[in-house]
Write a protein that holds these residues in place. Structure first.
Motif, PDB file in Angstrom:
ATOM      1  N   LEU A  30     -11.855 -40.458 -18.083  1.00 12.80           N
ATOM      2  CA  LEU A  30     -10.529 -40.421 -17.485  1.00 12.80           C
ATOM      3  C   LEU A  30      -9.682 -41.608 -17.943  1.00 12.80           C
ATOM      4  CD1 LEU A  30      -8.565 -39.109 -15.490  1.00 12.80           C
ATOM      5  CD2 LEU A  30      -9.605 -40.490 -13.673  1.00 12.80           C
ATOM      6  N   LEU A  31     -10.300 -42.787 -18.020  1.00 13.02           N
ATOM      7  CA  LEU A  31      -9.579 -43.966 -18.469  1.00 13.02           C
ATOM      8  C   LEU A  31      -9.116 -43.807 -19.922  1.00 13.02           C
ATOM      9  CD1 LEU A  31      -8.608 -46.843 -17.873  1.00 13.02           C
ATOM     10  CD2 LEU A  31     -10.860 -47.673 -18.613  1.00 13.02           C
ATOM     11  N   SER A  32      -9.988 -43.282 -20.758  1.00 21.49           N
ATOM     12  CA  SER A  32      -9.629 -43.087 -22.170  1.00 21.49           C
ATOM     13  C   SER A  32      -8.500 -42.074 -22.318  1.00 21.49           C
ATOM     14  CB  SER A  32     -10.851 -42.623 -22.962  1.00 21.49           C
ATOM     15  OG  SER A  32     -11.903 -43.568 -22.884  1.00 21.49           O
ATOM     16  N   VAL A  33      -8.574 -40.971 -21.570  1.00 21.03           N
ATOM     17  CA  VAL A  33      -7.515 -39.951 -21.640  1.00 21.03           C
ATOM     18  C   VAL A  33      -6.183 -40.520 -21.170  1.00 21.03           C
ATOM     19  CG1 VAL A  33      -6.743 -37.742 -20.689  1.00 21.03           C
ATOM     20  CG2 VAL A  33      -9.115 -38.008 -21.450  1.00 21.03           C
ATOM     21  N   CYS A  34      -6.215 -41.329 -20.107  1.00 21.02           N
ATOM     22  CA  CYS A  34      -4.972 -41.920 -19.594  1.00 21.02           C
ATOM     23  C   CYS A  34      -4.352 -42.876 -20.612  1.00 21.02           C
ATOM     24  CB  CYS A  34      -5.245 -42.654 -18.288  1.00 21.02           C
ATOM     25  SG  CYS A  34      -5.614 -41.561 -16.897  1.00 21.02           S
ATOM     26  N   VAL A  35      -5.178 -43.688 -21.254  1.00 24.54           N
ATOM     27  CA  VAL A  35      -4.665 -44.632 -22.249  1.00 24.54           C
ATOM     28  C   VAL A  35      -4.062 -43.891 -23.435  1.00 24.54           C
ATOM     29  CG1 VAL A  35      -5.351 -46.398 -23.911  1.00 24.54           C
ATOM     30  CG2 VAL A  35      -6.180 -46.526 -21.567  1.00 24.54           C
ATOM     31  N   ILE A  36      -4.762 -42.861 -23.935  1.00 23.59           N
ATOM     32  CA  ILE A  36      -4.244 -42.093 -25.072  1.00 23.59           C
ATOM     33  C   ILE A  36      -2.969 -41.347 -24.675  1.00 23.59           C
ATOM     34  CG2 ILE A  36      -4.745 -40.156 -26.608  1.00 23.59           C
ATOM     35  CD1 ILE A  36      -7.663 -41.049 -26.608  1.00 23.59           C
ATOM     36  N   GLY A  37      -2.942 -40.762 -23.470  1.00 23.51           N
ATOM     37  CA  GLY A  37      -1.730 -40.071 -23.014  1.00 23.51           C
ATOM     38  C   GLY A  37      -0.552 -41.015 -22.864  1.00 23.51           C
ATOM     39  N   TRP A  38      -0.822 -42.225 -22.392  1.00 24.74           N
ATOM     40  CA  TRP A  38       0.238 -43.225 -22.273  1.00 24.74           C
ATOM     41  C   TRP A  38       0.827 -43.552 -23.653  1.00 24.74           C
ATOM     42  CZ3 TRP A  38      -0.633 -49.075 -20.957  1.00 24.74           C
ATOM     43  CH2 TRP A  38       0.618 -49.682 -20.787  1.00 24.74           C
ATOM     44  N   GLY A  39      -0.069 -43.716 -24.626  1.00 21.16           N
ATOM     45  CA  GLY A  39       0.404 -43.995 -25.987  1.00 21.16           C
ATOM     46  C   GLY A  39       1.240 -42.852 -26.551  1.00 21.16           C
ATOM     47  N   MET A  40       0.837 -41.614 -26.294  1.00 18.54           N
ATOM     48  CA  MET A  40       1.614 -40.467 -26.776  1.00 18.54           C
ATOM     49  C   MET A  40       2.979 -40.394 -26.095  1.00 18.54           C
ATOM     50  SD  MET A  40      -1.446 -37.630 -27.005  1.00 18.54           S
ATOM     51  CE  MET A  40      -0.321 -36.327 -27.484  1.00 18.54           C
ATOM     52  N   LEU A  41       3.038 -40.781 -24.809  1.00 17.23           N
ATOM     53  CA  LEU A  41       4.324 -40.807 -24.107  1.00 17.23           C
ATOM     54  C   LEU A  41       5.259 -41.843 -24.721  1.00 17.23           C
ATOM     55  CD1 LEU A  41       6.134 -39.938 -21.747  1.00 17.23           C
ATOM     56  CD2 LEU A  41       4.987 -41.674 -20.341  1.00 17.23           C
ATOM     57  N   VAL A  42       4.717 -43.019 -25.033  1.00 14.88           N
ATOM     58  CA  VAL A  42       5.539 -44.055 -25.671  1.00 14.88           C
ATOM     59  C   VAL A  42       6.054 -43.565 -27.020  1.00 14.88           C
ATOM     60  CG1 VAL A  42       5.489 -46.378 -26.662  1.00 14.88           C
ATOM     61  CG2 VAL A  42       4.363 -45.938 -24.472  1.00 14.88           C
ATOM     62  N   ARG A  43       5.192 -42.888 -27.798  1.00 18.48           N
ATOM     63  CA  ARG A  43       5.613 -42.373 -29.101  1.00 18.48           C
ATOM     64  C   ARG A  43       6.721 -41.327 -28.958  1.00 18.48           C
ATOM     65  NH1 ARG A  43       4.129 -41.648 -34.361  1.00 18.48           N
ATOM     66  NH2 ARG A  43       4.524 -39.592 -35.249  1.00 18.48           N
ATOM     67  N   SER A  44       6.594 -40.433 -27.983  1.00 16.62           N
ATOM     68  CA  SER A  44       7.609 -39.393 -27.807  1.00 16.62           C
ATOM     69  C   SER A  44       8.950 -40.001 -27.404  1.00 16.62           C
ATOM     70  CB  SER A  44       7.145 -38.382 -26.759  1.00 16.62           C
ATOM     71  OG  SER A  44       7.043 -38.983 -25.477  1.00 16.62           O
TER      72      SER A  44
END
Length: 411
Positions: A161-175
């Motif tokens: 869950l922690l890994s998914v949240c970190v990766i999702g956060w990064g994708m949000l910043v990129r978008s």
């Protein structure tokens, strides 16, 4: 870069600064880090170090062999140091963290930072492959090195869950960054297109005016040539005829010189408009109004000019064009409304022309317009030495008002 951002450049990532201002960095070199970049990089390094220390504190010689403990801590330290390279090699760092995270628990914080950076700086296909492999080996890691304080399923679920949240956060910043780049490109494109349309409208107006001036100038010179030829072939003509011909030559030369100055002014202002036929003057306003009435437009013409025949041809032509465009716009945007065309003036005071109409009755279908006609009229009046104003009236109608110079007659 926009002036609003110039004084706050340090607040933005270097990639965004480079995109907004391509001249910020030298060609072929990476953009320099901003103060924000240094702050974020230090925070990532600090976070990776804190997570590594917490992981090292949970490992004891009782549950971890000493050799593995030493290797784990050395890998964790090297991984934290490698965080400073995350901007330059995000894919390489993320790939290197895959085996490091499988062996070293203290490298977990650096691994999260690497995957976050990968999601920010690279497309989704890289995130899917590398992030997917990282999440897939999490159960294997806890199977090889069980967490003493947490059950196996809980430890695996929490880390995933922690890994998914970190990766999702990064994708949000990129978008969000891509959205900002897209809006910036649209704004620049719209600004460029509007500037080009305005320039084209001005160029077309200048070309039309210059061609009209050419026609008038050719007429003046022809008239001058005819009278000069008459004097040459009839040197014994009566004194009155010679004086009259000389006066016509003098006046024609003066008018030609004035027209030539106007042409040169047009060429210096930009570029040379369109007319290969005799151009209308102020006297043609009656025909223009009659034509509009035949087309179904209610028009009231009010001409109060002391000496209409004395109005210069260029001024009368400009007034005609302004009235023509005003009637056209009223017919398009206020069908059925009564249009009033007023012309007043005297030598020395100038010529004032206005075209106004009240608000149309009922619902009027929207007629798209580029506004280039009004741009051309403004340019035409300016080149003639006058001015033009246009806008809505308090009663909801619209008015175009122009003033054109009309000098006093020469003694």
């Amino acid at each position: 870069m926009a002036p609003a951002f110039e004084g706050r450049r340090w607040l933005f990532p270097s990639a965004l600064v480079h995109a907004l201002d391509p001249d910020a960095g030298r060609p072929g070199r990476r953009p320099r880090r901003t103060a924000r970049d240094w702050l974020v990089d230090f925070s990532c390094f600090f976070l990776a170090g804190v997570v590594g220390l917490l992981a090292a504190d949970s490992m004891t010689p009782e549950n971890t062999p000493r050799a593995l403990l030493v290797v784990d801590q050395w890998l964790g330290a090297l991984s934290c140091a490698a965080v400073w390279l995350r901007r330059r090699w995000p894919v390489g760092l993320a790939i290197a963290m895959l085996p490091a995270n499988l062996v070293s628990a203290t490298a977990g914080g650096a691994g999260l930072v690497a995957f976050f950076t990968l999601a920010v700086h690279r497309p989704f296909r890289y995130v899917a492959w590398i992030g997917g492999i990282s999440i897939a080996v999490i159960p294997l890691f806890f199977w090889l090195r069980p967490e003493p304080d947490l059950p196996y399923p809980v430890a695996v679920a929490f880390t995933v869950l922690l890994s998914v949240c970190v990766i999702g956060w990064g994708m949000l910043v990129r978008s969000k960054r891509q959205l900002m780049f897209s809006l910036r490109d649209r704004a620049r494109r719209a600004e460029t297109e509007a500037h080009l349309r305005a320039e084209q409208a001005q160029r077309l107006a200048r070309e039309a005016i210059a061609r009209e001036m050419h026609d008038v100038l050719a007429h003046r010179l022809t008239l001058l040539s005819v009278h000069a030829g008459a004097l040459e072939f009839r040197p014994d003509a009566p004194r009155e005829e010679v004086a009259r011909a000389a006066g016509v030559i003098r006046e024609s030369a003066h008018e030609a010189l004035q027209d030539l100055r106007e042409i040169i002014g047009v060429l210096r202002a930009g570029e040379p408009d369109d007319a290969g036929r005799p151009q209308p003057t102020l006297a043609a306003l009656d025909a223009l109004v009659a034509e509009s009435r035949e087309a179904g437009t209610k028009v009231t013409l009010d001409v109060r000019v002391t000496d209409p025949a004395a109005v210069p041809a260029s001024v009368g032509r400009t007034a005609y064009r302004i009235a023509q465009e005003g009637l056209t716009n009223a017919r398009k945007h206020a069908p059925g409304a009564e249009v009033t065309v007023s012309v007043t003036g005297a030598p020395g005071d100038g010529l004032t022309l206005s075209v106004r109409n009240p608000a149309p009755e009922g619902d009027v279908p929207h007629v798209p317009g580029s506004g280039q006609g009004l741009i051309g009229l403004t340019e035409r009046a300016s080149l003639a030495g006058g001015r033009l104003e246009h806008g809505a009236r308090p009663d909801g109608g619209f008015e175009v008002r122009a003033w054109l110079p009309w000098g006093a007659p020469r003694p």
